[in-house]
Scaffold this motif. Sequence first.
Motif, PDB file in Angstrom:
ATOM      1  N   SER A 142       5.826   9.712  20.043  1.00  0.00           N
ATOM      2  CA  SER A 142       5.112  10.623  19.148  1.00  0.00           C
ATOM      3  C   SER A 142       4.507  11.781  19.933  1.00  0.00           C
ATOM      4  O   SER A 142       4.638  12.949  19.556  1.00  0.00           O
ATOM      5  CB  SER A 142       4.019   9.852  18.402  1.00  0.00           C
ATOM      6  OG  SER A 142       3.158  10.722  17.724  1.00  0.00           O
ATOM      7  N   ILE A 197       5.683  14.483  17.046  1.00  0.00           N
ATOM      8  CA  ILE A 197       5.996  13.930  15.728  1.00  0.00           C
ATOM      9  C   ILE A 197       4.980  12.832  15.425  1.00  0.00           C
ATOM     10  O   ILE A 197       4.679  12.022  16.304  1.00  0.00           O
ATOM     11  CB  ILE A 197       7.419  13.313  15.724  1.00  0.00           C
ATOM     12  CG1 ILE A 197       8.468  14.380  15.992  1.00  0.00           C
ATOM     13  CG2 ILE A 197       7.707  12.600  14.421  1.00  0.00           C
ATOM     14  CD1 ILE A 197       9.862  13.814  16.175  1.00  0.00           C
ATOM     15  N   ALA A 242       6.120   9.104  11.039  1.00  0.00           N
ATOM     16  CA  ALA A 242       7.476   9.632  10.819  1.00  0.00           C
ATOM     17  C   ALA A 242       8.503   8.800  11.577  1.00  0.00           C
ATOM     18  O   ALA A 242       9.616   8.581  11.093  1.00  0.00           O
ATOM     19  CB  ALA A 242       7.556  11.087  11.251  1.00  0.00           C
ATOM     20  N   LEU A 243       8.129   8.325  12.755  1.00  0.00           N
ATOM     21  CA  LEU A 243       9.033   7.485  13.532  1.00  0.00           C
ATOM     22  C   LEU A 243       9.149   6.092  12.918  1.00  0.00           C
ATOM     23  O   LEU A 243      10.225   5.519  12.871  1.00  0.00           O
ATOM     24  CB  LEU A 243       8.545   7.383  14.979  1.00  0.00           C
ATOM     25  CG  LEU A 243       8.582   8.683  15.774  1.00  0.00           C
ATOM     26  CD1 LEU A 243       7.835   8.523  17.100  1.00  0.00           C
ATOM     27  CD2 LEU A 243      10.005   9.129  16.020  1.00  0.00           C
ATOM     28  N   LEU A 275      13.695  13.784  10.722  1.00  0.00           N
ATOM     29  CA  LEU A 275      12.862  14.074  11.887  1.00  0.00           C
ATOM     30  C   LEU A 275      12.885  15.566  12.172  1.00  0.00           C
ATOM     31  O   LEU A 275      13.898  16.233  11.973  1.00  0.00           O
ATOM     32  CB  LEU A 275      13.376  13.321  13.106  1.00  0.00           C
ATOM     33  CG  LEU A 275      13.299  11.797  13.041  1.00  0.00           C
ATOM     34  CD1 LEU A 275      13.895  11.195  14.305  1.00  0.00           C
ATOM     35  CD2 LEU A 275      11.876  11.325  12.861  1.00  0.00           C
ATOM     36  N   SER A 276      11.774  16.058  12.667  1.00  0.00           N
ATOM     37  CA  SER A 276      11.667  17.484  12.972  1.00  0.00           C
ATOM     38  C   SER A 276      11.999  17.752  14.440  1.00  0.00           C
ATOM     39  O   SER A 276      11.322  18.524  15.105  1.00  0.00           O
ATOM     40  CB  SER A 276      10.258  17.978  12.645  1.00  0.00           C
ATOM     41  OG  SER A 276       9.311  17.255  13.411  1.00  0.00           O
ATOM     42  N   THR A 277      13.044  17.101  14.929  1.00  0.00           N
ATOM     43  CA  THR A 277      13.489  17.292  16.299  1.00  0.00           C
ATOM     44  C   THR A 277      15.008  17.121  16.333  1.00  0.00           C
ATOM     45  O   THR A 277      15.582  16.513  15.439  1.00  0.00           O
ATOM     46  CB  THR A 277      12.813  16.281  17.256  1.00  0.00           C
ATOM     47  OG1 THR A 277      13.129  16.613  18.595  1.00  0.00           O
ATOM     48  CG2 THR A 277      13.235  14.860  16.966  1.00  0.00           C
ATOM     49  N   PHE A 322      15.446  13.925  20.765  1.00  0.00           N
ATOM     50  CA  PHE A 322      14.946  12.600  20.402  1.00  0.00           C
ATOM     51  C   PHE A 322      15.462  11.552  21.388  1.00  0.00           C
ATOM     52  O   PHE A 322      14.695  10.756  21.931  1.00  0.00           O
ATOM     53  CB  PHE A 322      15.371  12.249  18.970  1.00  0.00           C
ATOM     54  CG  PHE A 322      14.981  10.864  18.550  1.00  0.00           C
ATOM     55  CD1 PHE A 322      13.654  10.544  18.312  1.00  0.00           C
ATOM     56  CD2 PHE A 322      15.938   9.879  18.400  1.00  0.00           C
ATOM     57  CE1 PHE A 322      13.290   9.261  17.940  1.00  0.00           C
ATOM     58  CE2 PHE A 322      15.576   8.599  18.014  1.00  0.00           C
ATOM     59  CZ  PHE A 322      14.257   8.288  17.787  1.00  0.00           C
TER      60      PHE A 322
END
Length: 195
Positions: free
Chosen positions: A63, A68, A72-73, A79-81, A86
């Motif tokens: 995180s 993030i 979310a994980l 995901l915003s990556t 990641f």
Amino acid sequence: MTQIIAAASALISERGFWGVSVQDVANACGITDAGVLHHVGTKEGLLVAVLEHRDDADLAVLSQMLGIPVSALREGGELSTSLRDFCAALVARNAQQPEIVRLYSVLNAESLDPQHPAHAYFVAREKWATELFASAAAGTSDPARVARQIFAGMDGLQLHWLRTMDFDLVHEWAALAESIIRPFEVSTSTNGHSA
């Protein structure tokens, strides 16, 4: 409790779950087996505590590394990556803790037996992790397949690394990830259609 989890983690990574007794953990902590059981209930409860502790610690670090939220994980979703970022963060985290990767690998292999107390945990964890990788691979032509291949490639490379420790895991992962992800990347031509 932290000392119990640390001792159990070290012993299980060396001997596997079946090769460790509650008394072994108690001896490593300088307490009685009743003292260990007071905190975890059963040997199976000890195993669950070890696995949950590992997950919590890893998600907190990921995180921070990725910016993030832990939720979310945990919950999945988009995901915003990027997939590369990641995976790179995950491998970088694992490269810092070979003893924990060894623990996970030993338990993962042992839990192929449906009678193992961690069998259901690893089935659920693999499903969650594959869905998380697929979410990060949303920009590829086949996110589910990419996720499975990433997961398998990462596990295999980490096993080889644990056995030999003679290469840079992060560097080797970057090369392997490129060969897995690139064939599935969707390129866009100038007219906006997939090539």
